[in-house]
Design an enzyme around this catalytic site. Structure first.
Site, mmCIF file in Angstrom:
data_model
loop_
_atom_site.group_PDB
_atom_site.id
_atom_site.type_symbol
_atom_site.label_atom_id
_atom_site.label_comp_id
_atom_site.label_asym_id
_atom_site.label_seq_id
_atom_site.Cartn_x
_atom_site.Cartn_y
_atom_site.Cartn_z
ATOM 1 N N CYS A 144 -14.996 -2.313 -28.439
ATOM 2 C CA CYS A 144 -16.146 -2.070 -28.190
ATOM 3 C C CYS A 144 -16.499 -3.325 -29.354
ATOM 4 C CB CYS A 144 -16.323 -0.589 -29.575
ATOM 5 S SG CYS A 144 -18.185 -0.916 -30.035
ATOM 6 N N HIS A 235 -17.029 -3.380 -17.055
ATOM 7 C CA HIS A 235 -18.917 -4.057 -17.420
ATOM 8 C C HIS A 235 -19.930 -4.039 -15.372
ATOM 9 C CE1 HIS A 235 -19.194 -3.580 -21.913
ATOM 10 N NE2 HIS A 235 -18.817 -4.322 -21.366
ATOM 11 N N GLU A 290 -25.190 2.711 -21.624
ATOM 12 C CA GLU A 290 -23.610 2.348 -22.033
ATOM 13 C C GLU A 290 -22.328 3.440 -21.211
ATOM 14 O OE1 GLU A 290 -21.570 1.760 -26.021
ATOM 15 O OE2 GLU A 290 -22.990 0.400 -26.084
ATOM 16 N N CYS A 299 -24.893 -4.034 -27.033
ATOM 17 C CA CYS A 299 -23.850 -3.656 -26.998
ATOM 18 C C CYS A 299 -22.772 -5.284 -26.101
ATOM 19 C CB CYS A 299 -23.989 -3.517 -25.276
ATOM 20 S SG CYS A 299 -21.870 -2.399 -24.352
ATOM 21 N N GLY A 302 -20.772 -6.132 -23.470
ATOM 22 C CA GLY A 302 -21.643 -6.289 -22.662
ATOM 23 C C GLY A 302 -22.475 -7.572 -22.610
HETATM 24 N N1 LIG Z 1 -19.674 3.127 -24.663
HETATM 25 C C1 LIG Z 1 -18.713 2.077 -24.515
HETATM 26 C C2 LIG Z 1 -17.584 1.634 -25.362
HETATM 27 C C3 LIG Z 1 -18.788 1.505 -26.803
HETATM 28 C C4 LIG Z 1 -19.176 -0.523 -26.294
HETATM 29 C C5 LIG Z 1 -19.560 -0.988 -27.626
HETATM 30 N N2 LIG Z 1 -21.097 -0.413 -27.741
HETATM 31 C C6 LIG Z 1 -20.131 -2.503 -27.502
HETATM 32 O O1 LIG Z 1 -20.384 -3.161 -28.463
HETATM 33 O O2 LIG Z 1 -19.147 -3.203 -27.349
HETATM 34 C C7 LIG Z 1 -17.566 2.071 -22.958
HETATM 35 O O3 LIG Z 1 -17.228 3.353 -22.734
HETATM 36 O O4 LIG Z 1 -16.871 1.154 -22.241
#
Ligand SMILES: N[C@@H](CCC[C@H](N)C(=O)O)C(=O)O
Length: 449
Positions: A144, A235, A290, A299, A302
């Site tokens: 994350c 992603h 997400e 993110c 992301g």
């Molecule tokens: N939901 C994501 C993990 C969290 C990502 C986060 N918000 C970021 O800032 O990178 C997943 O399940 O991969």
């Protein structure tokens, strides 16, 4: 009835000699997906602080103490509105919170409200710490980006470190190195992007090099152009559809289309999805759905994936500002080492604790600043750090930390908590009530609102 308290100060300086490793360099290697056996390096000392408390209470009642059984201390942080409950887990390699409890904590109506719960665990294989995270649906992602910036700031607070710092953090995506800069922002070496389709993972047919770049993916009857990138976590990045190559991201109905990408059969581990608009060759605008958390305000992984995809599709240079609903991130995909670097903020939202034993969830919030105004006879809790309680809560205890340079006289005082125009309301914290006036009885406890 208004009651008064006598405020006294207590000082506790603690051992700051732990785990600061300023400016170590990142290693480009990744550990792979699974976590090796954890090694408990030490139980590290919490930070120094000064507290103001009612006289009969032990001076040991201080927020970052963890002696109370059945109580979970946490600090909530946010990075561009992507918010996390940070838990000090340095004394054990097992998270203190189960995935089911994480779901409850993250609930914005009956819990604290967050996009995930993050744990600081002991380091392994020569790293300083390990980070683990549960999404708000209880699933565990590998990495994350916004969370690791928050984690770096949380570590400095726990370890009482100041100034520029860098840490080697073991994550499910391998070694990640956040570096706190002089302006307080956190720059993170996010490692190398993974483009090999089976490792992302995706079953979308890959090109000759094994990657999925501007490939066709049919979602909900529409052919989208997608590029797939893993930053440790998967992603799927899209700049448009076959029919309309350039997206206007504000028009995207995220709640409708997001889950269809997330659960698409071509993504065996589900996926995060970024919808991107090219503003210029160094400026992108994105919205994200997400995996395990839904639409979030930002993110970090992301944004990194988006810049990698934008470069691969020929939209931008390697250094970009990525504009997210919660604000901008600076991302560079460096040619020399193939690493992606992310720079952005991370801020405290609130300090709190949860009692698992109490079905009404006793929360203890802590205001960071208290000041007196010449026009007011009472000390004012300045909610730079918002002070609030959840609606279903039956009781509250309050500890007030004051800034070191603020003189608070001993003697009988009444503490008034004033209405706070809470900036975090916008982030959707549910069940938020404002306490207009809150009186602390002279024994320092307060059992009833
Ligand atoms: N939901 C994501 C993990 C969290 C990502 C986060 N918000 C970021 O800032 O990178 C997943 O399940 O991969």
């Amino acid at each position: 009835m208004a009651a008064s308290i006598s405020l006294t100060q207590s000082f506790r300086l603690r051992d700051p000699l732990v785990a600061a490793h300023p400016f170590r360099h990142a290693s480009p290697f990744r550990f792979g997906r699974s976590f090796p056996l954890f090694r408990n390096l030490s139980s590290r000392s919490p930070s120094a602080s000064m507290s103001v408390q009612a006289p009969k209470k032990s001076p040991d009642v201080e927020f970052l103490d963890r002696g109370e059984s059945g109580i979970l201390h946490f600090v909530k942080y946010q990075g561009l509105g992507n918010d996390f409950i940070l838990v000090d887990n340095r004394s054990s390699s097992e998270p203190k919170v189960t995935p089911e409890q994480a779901v409850k904590l993250c609930d914005r109506n009956i819990g604290v409200g967050a996009d995930g719960v993050i744990f600081v665990l002991p380091g392994v294989s020569g790293t300083d710490y390990t980070m683990r995270i549960f999404n708000s649906d209880g699933s565990e992602p590998e990495m994350c980006g916004n969370g690791i910036r928050c984690l770096a700031r949380f570590i400095t607070e726990l370890e009482n470190l100041h100034g520029m710092q860098s840490f080697r953090i073991h994550t499910g995506a391998g070694l990640i190195v956040p570096e706190i800069q002089s302006d307080g922002k956190v720059k993170v070496d996010m490692g190398q992007p993974i483009l090999h389709a089976p490792d992302i993972p995706t079953t979308i047919p890959a090109n000759k090099k094994g990657s999925v770049i501007k490939a066709e993916l049919v979602v909900d009857g529409i052919s989208w152009n997608v590029t797939c990138v893993s930053m440790g976590n998967p992603h799927c990045v899209t700049f448009g559809t076959k029919k309309c190559e350039a997206l206007h991201v504000d028009d995207i109905k995220l709640e409708n289309i997001g889950p269809k990408f997330e659960h698409h059969e071509m993504f065996p581990s589900r996926t995060n999805t970024e919808f991107v608009q090219v503003i210029s060759r160094s400026h992108l605008k994105m919205r994200v759905w997400e995996r395990g958390a839904g639409a979030t305000l930002a993110c970090g992984t992301g944004a990194c994936a988006v810049v990698v995809a934008a470069v691969l599709e020929g939209h931008t240079e390697r250094h970009c500002i990525v504009e997210l609903p919660g604000g901008p991130l600076e991302i560079e995909w460096r040619e020399e080492d193939n690493h992606v670097y992310m720079t952005g903020p991370a801020e405290v939202v609130v300090y709190g604790y949860e009692s698992w034993m109490n079905e009404h969830h006793l929360y203890k919030w802590q205001a960071k600043h208290i000041s007196t105004s010449p026009t007011e006879s009472l000390p004012r809790v300045d909610c730079a750090f918002p002070l609030f309680v959840l609606g279903h809560q039956k009781s509250i205890k309050l500890t007030v930390l004051i800034e070191e340079n603020l003189a608070v006289e001993d003697g009988l005082r009444q503490l008034t908590v004033l209405r706070n125009s809470n900036p975090f309301m916008d982030y959707g914290i549910g069940g938020l009530h404002t306490i207009l006036q809150y009186n602390i009885p002279s024994d320092g406890g307060c059992d009833h609102l």
